[in-house]
Design a protein around this motif. Structure first.
Motif, PDB file in Angstrom:
ATOM      1  N   ILE A 161      35.876  36.071  36.340  1.00 17.67           N
ATOM      2  CA  ILE A 161      36.513  35.095  35.420  1.00 17.67           C
ATOM      3  C   ILE A 161      35.151  34.860  34.453  1.00 17.67           C
ATOM      4  O   ILE A 161      35.175  34.683  33.157  1.00 17.67           O
ATOM      5  CB  ILE A 161      36.887  33.928  36.021  1.00 17.67           C
ATOM      6  CG1 ILE A 161      38.077  34.013  36.798  1.00 17.67           C
ATOM      7  CG2 ILE A 161      36.928  32.692  34.876  1.00 17.67           C
ATOM      8  CD1 ILE A 161      38.650  33.007  37.440  1.00 17.67           C
ATOM      9  N   GLU A 162      33.911  34.711  35.066  1.00 19.86           N
ATOM     10  CA  GLU A 162      32.545  34.489  34.265  1.00 19.86           C
ATOM     11  C   GLU A 162      32.236  35.254  33.063  1.00 19.86           C
ATOM     12  O   GLU A 162      32.146  35.040  31.944  1.00 19.86           O
ATOM     13  CB  GLU A 162      31.518  34.111  35.079  1.00 19.86           C
ATOM     14  CG  GLU A 162      30.421  33.543  34.435  1.00 19.86           C
ATOM     15  CD  GLU A 162      29.050  33.519  35.344  1.00 19.86           C
ATOM     16  OE1 GLU A 162      28.064  33.069  34.874  1.00 19.86           O
ATOM     17  OE2 GLU A 162      29.029  33.832  36.497  1.00 19.86           O
ATOM     18  N   ASN A 163      32.528  36.516  33.572  1.00 26.94           N
ATOM     19  CA  ASN A 163      32.116  37.727  32.590  1.00 26.94           C
ATOM     20  C   ASN A 163      33.118  38.838  32.273  1.00 26.94           C
ATOM     21  O   ASN A 163      32.903  39.492  31.090  1.00 26.94           O
ATOM     22  CB  ASN A 163      31.207  38.383  33.545  1.00 26.94           C
ATOM     23  CG  ASN A 163      29.836  37.949  34.076  1.00 26.94           C
ATOM     24  OD1 ASN A 163      29.198  37.274  33.197  1.00 26.94           O
ATOM     25  ND2 ASN A 163      29.638  37.927  35.393  1.00 26.94           N
ATOM     26  N   VAL A 196      58.988  44.042  38.522  1.00 27.96           N
ATOM     27  CA  VAL A 196      57.731  44.664  39.735  1.00 27.96           C
ATOM     28  C   VAL A 196      56.626  43.485  39.403  1.00 27.96           C
ATOM     29  O   VAL A 196      55.906  43.238  38.556  1.00 27.96           O
ATOM     30  CB  VAL A 196      57.234  45.815  39.060  1.00 27.96           C
ATOM     31  CG1 VAL A 196      56.135  46.256  40.128  1.00 27.96           C
ATOM     32  CG2 VAL A 196      58.467  46.767  39.205  1.00 27.96           C
ATOM     33  N   SER A 197      56.399  42.679  40.622  1.00 22.74           N
ATOM     34  CA  SER A 197      55.540  41.573  40.632  1.00 22.74           C
ATOM     35  C   SER A 197      54.182  42.426  41.800  1.00 22.74           C
ATOM     36  O   SER A 197      53.958  43.618  41.385  1.00 22.74           O
ATOM     37  CB  SER A 197      55.752  40.440  41.225  1.00 22.74           C
ATOM     38  OG  SER A 197      54.560  39.536  41.462  1.00 22.74           O
ATOM     39  N   SER A 198      53.803  41.655  42.508  1.00 20.28           N
ATOM     40  CA  SER A 198      52.581  42.194  43.407  1.00 20.28           C
ATOM     41  C   SER A 198      52.175  41.450  44.653  1.00 20.28           C
ATOM     42  O   SER A 198      52.785  40.168  44.725  1.00 20.28           O
ATOM     43  CB  SER A 198      51.261  42.656  42.483  1.00 20.28           C
ATOM     44  OG  SER A 198      50.198  42.930  43.090  1.00 20.28           O
ATOM     45  N   LEU A 199      51.845  41.973  45.756  1.00 19.32           N
ATOM     46  CA  LEU A 199      51.151  40.840  46.713  1.00 19.32           C
ATOM     47  C   LEU A 199      50.196  40.193  45.932  1.00 19.32           C
ATOM     48  O   LEU A 199      49.634  39.151  46.527  1.00 19.32           O
ATOM     49  CB  LEU A 199      50.370  42.043  47.679  1.00 19.32           C
ATOM     50  CG  LEU A 199      49.552  41.136  48.789  1.00 19.32           C
ATOM     51  CD1 LEU A 199      50.580  40.343  49.678  1.00 19.32           C
ATOM     52  CD2 LEU A 199      48.791  42.141  49.505  1.00 19.32           C
ATOM     53  N   ALA A 200      49.451  40.427  44.945  1.00 20.16           N
ATOM     54  CA  ALA A 200      48.573  39.873  44.144  1.00 20.16           C
ATOM     55  C   ALA A 200      49.144  38.346  43.581  1.00 20.16           C
ATOM     56  O   ALA A 200      48.407  37.497  43.303  1.00 20.16           O
ATOM     57  CB  ALA A 200      47.747  40.237  43.001  1.00 20.16           C
ATOM     58  N   ALA A 201      50.302  38.509  43.685  1.00 21.74           N
ATOM     59  CA  ALA A 201      51.188  36.908  43.253  1.00 21.74           C
ATOM     60  C   ALA A 201      51.123  35.926  44.100  1.00 21.74           C
ATOM     61  O   ALA A 201      51.034  34.854  43.825  1.00 21.74           O
ATOM     62  CB  ALA A 201      52.614  37.176  42.901  1.00 21.74           C
ATOM     63  N   ALA A 202      50.633  36.432  45.433  1.00 16.65           N
ATOM     64  CA  ALA A 202      50.512  35.700  46.831  1.00 16.65           C
ATOM     65  C   ALA A 202      49.045  35.472  46.984  1.00 16.65           C
ATOM     66  O   ALA A 202      48.609  34.281  47.700  1.00 16.65           O
ATOM     67  CB  ALA A 202      51.564  35.937  47.680  1.00 16.65           C
ATOM     68  N   ILE A 203      48.308  36.617  47.040  1.00 17.44           N
ATOM     69  CA  ILE A 203      47.057  36.746  47.581  1.00 17.44           C
ATOM     70  C   ILE A 203      46.025  36.764  46.563  1.00 17.44           C
ATOM     71  O   ILE A 203      45.998  37.986  45.940  1.00 17.44           O
ATOM     72  CB  ILE A 203      47.062  37.839  48.650  1.00 17.44           C
ATOM     73  CG1 ILE A 203      47.838  37.514  49.794  1.00 17.44           C
ATOM     74  CG2 ILE A 203      45.471  38.069  49.265  1.00 17.44           C
ATOM     75  CD1 ILE A 203      47.594  36.276  50.688  1.00 17.44           C
ATOM     76  N   HIS A 204      45.402  36.044  46.075  1.00 17.89           N
ATOM     77  CA  HIS A 204      44.442  36.126  44.975  1.00 17.89           C
ATOM     78  C   HIS A 204      43.098  36.290  45.149  1.00 17.89           C
ATOM     79  O   HIS A 204      42.206  35.757  45.939  1.00 17.89           O
ATOM     80  CB  HIS A 204      44.530  34.620  44.324  1.00 17.89           C
ATOM     81  CG  HIS A 204      45.737  34.031  44.172  1.00 17.89           C
ATOM     82  ND1 HIS A 204      46.223  32.823  44.473  1.00 17.89           N
ATOM     83  CD2 HIS A 204      47.234  34.848  43.780  1.00 17.89           C
ATOM     84  CE1 HIS A 204      47.654  32.948  43.963  1.00 17.89           C
ATOM     85  NE2 HIS A 204      47.962  33.895  43.780  1.00 17.89           N
ATOM     86  N   THR A 205      42.609  37.611  44.857  1.00 20.51           N
ATOM     87  CA  THR A 205      41.400  38.177  45.433  1.00 20.51           C
ATOM     88  C   THR A 205      40.218  38.173  44.125  1.00 20.51           C
ATOM     89  O   THR A 205      40.704  38.190  42.962  1.00 20.51           O
ATOM     90  CB  THR A 205      41.562  39.767  45.815  1.00 20.51           C
ATOM     91  OG1 THR A 205      42.154  40.333  44.492  1.00 20.51           O
ATOM     92  CG2 THR A 205      42.406  39.460  46.938  1.00 20.51           C
ATOM     93  N   PRO A 206      39.063  38.340  44.434  1.00 23.43           N
ATOM     94  CA  PRO A 206      38.029  37.995  43.291  1.00 23.43           C
ATOM     95  C   PRO A 206      38.248  39.491  42.167  1.00 23.43           C
ATOM     96  O   PRO A 206      38.802  40.526  42.726  1.00 23.43           O
ATOM     97  CB  PRO A 206      36.631  38.225  44.094  1.00 23.43           C
ATOM     98  CG  PRO A 206      37.045  38.000  45.686  1.00 23.43           C
ATOM     99  CD  PRO A 206      38.411  38.242  45.820  1.00 23.43           C
ATOM    100  N   LEU A 207      37.657  39.189  41.112  1.00 19.58           N
ATOM    101  CA  LEU A 207      37.582  40.250  40.134  1.00 19.58           C
ATOM    102  C   LEU A 207      39.063  40.620  39.470  1.00 19.58           C
ATOM    103  O   LEU A 207      39.193  41.475  38.632  1.00 19.58           O
ATOM    104  CB  LEU A 207      36.998  41.536  40.539  1.00 19.58           C
ATOM    105  CG  LEU A 207      35.698  41.377  41.250  1.00 19.58           C
ATOM    106  CD1 LEU A 207      35.107  42.758  41.475  1.00 19.58           C
ATOM    107  CD2 LEU A 207      34.798  40.600  40.217  1.00 19.58           C
ATOM    108  N   MET A 208      40.166  39.966  39.904  1.00 18.89           N
ATOM    109  CA  MET A 208      41.502  40.260  39.711  1.00 18.89           C
ATOM    110  C   MET A 208      42.074  38.818  38.940  1.00 18.89           C
ATOM    111  O   MET A 208      43.387  38.726  39.479  1.00 18.89           O
ATOM    112  CB  MET A 208      42.261  41.121  40.741  1.00 18.89           C
ATOM    113  CG  MET A 208      41.689  42.273  41.114  1.00 18.89           C
ATOM    114  SD  MET A 208      42.579  43.006  42.380  1.00 18.89           S
ATOM    115  CE  MET A 208      44.144  43.643  41.611  1.00 18.89           C
TER     116      MET A 208
END
Length: 276
Positions: free
Chosen positions: A93-95, A133-145
């Motif tokens: 988010i910073e960069n 089409v969503s993603s696992l990323a909708a529930a699990i929030h990982t760095p850099l994404m």
């Protein structure tokens, strides 16, 4: 699937291309749209006479309206609409470049909104099925994404809202939640630096596993399509609260309120279209 017409955004490669192939080999008809003319027509040629498609930019509502009209003209109807097109970028988010954030949100969120919006009249006519089409990323929030996770959470929310709004017209809505999948999009962004070494429920899966889940989801008009099944608790836990909220809302008369609001919307739209 026999003679069902399936419209797929992002259908020239990855999960979309694999799903189109599965549809056609199962007796259905696939209409694919993507940004690359060369990729679209190469895919159509490989699938044969039960496939068609065109170039369309999902960030432009007009493109999708024209593409869906072309699909209905070519095959007579639209039974299934798959909002699959999406992009992935990596960055903190910073960069991160703000332009990357805007691009991800524009394709992944506005693109899905446009796809649903343009497809509603066709799905209402066929009492069809919408798959987002969503993603696992909708529930699990990982760095850099951050941008990708935010976009996929928004996509899930759009699917949940569309499900309630379209249920009155006999249209079912499903949301796909795949984990990290070994597609070209993942490889091109080197996202494997985050997910490549994970095991168990978080291990990477091959596209065929996700495509199979998407295809079965269409056949069964499923609400949630999760691949692999091991991540089901991670996806469904928050969704249980959504389901309870929907049930309570219906018990308290939300369906009638929705019908009334939609009638007023249609009247207002007709009034705006009247010549001065």
């Amino acid at each position: 699937m026999k003679n069902k017409v399936v419209f797929i955004t992002g259908g020239a490669r990855g999960l979309g291309a694999g799903l189109a192939q599965r549809v056609v080999t199962s007796g259905g008809k696939a209409f694919i749209v993507d940004l690359s003319e060369k990729a679209v027509f190469a895919q159509i040629e490989s699938l044969g006479s039960n496939a068609a498609g065109c170039v369309a930019d999902v960030t432009k509502l007009g493109d999708l309206e024209l593409a869906l009209e072309a699909c209905a003209t070519r095959f007579g109807k639209v039974d299934v609409l798959v909002a699959n097109a999406g992009i992935l970028k990596m960055g903190s988010i910073e960069n991160m470049d703000p332009a990357d954030f805007d691009a991800v949100m524009k394709v992944n969120v506005t693109g899905v909104f446009n796809t649903i919006r343009a497809g509603i009249p066709h799905l209402r006519d066929s009492q069809g099925y919408l798959q987002v089409v969503s993603s696992l990323a909708a529930a699990i929030h990982t760095p850099l994404m951050g941008h990708y996770a935010a976009s996929k959470a928004a996509v899930e929310a759009l699917a949940d809202v569309a499900r309630q709004e379209l249920s009155l017209d006999g249209v079912d809505v499903g949301c796909v939640h795949p984990t990290f999948t070994n597609t070209a999009m993942i490889q091109e962004t080197n996202a494997g630096v985050l997910w490549g070494g994970h095991k168990g429920a978080f291990a990477a899966v091959e596209p065929a596993e996700v495509i199979d889940a998407m295809f079965k989801g269409i056949q069964k008009r499923q609400r949630k399509i999760i691949a692999p099944k091991q991540i089901t608790p991670l996806i469904l836990a928050p969704g249980l609260f959504h389901w309870v909220a929907e049930r309570i809302s219906r018990l308290q008369g939300s369906d009638e309120a929705l019908k009334k609001f939609q009638r007023e919307e249609r009247k207002s739209r007709k009034g705006r279209k009247q010549p001065a």
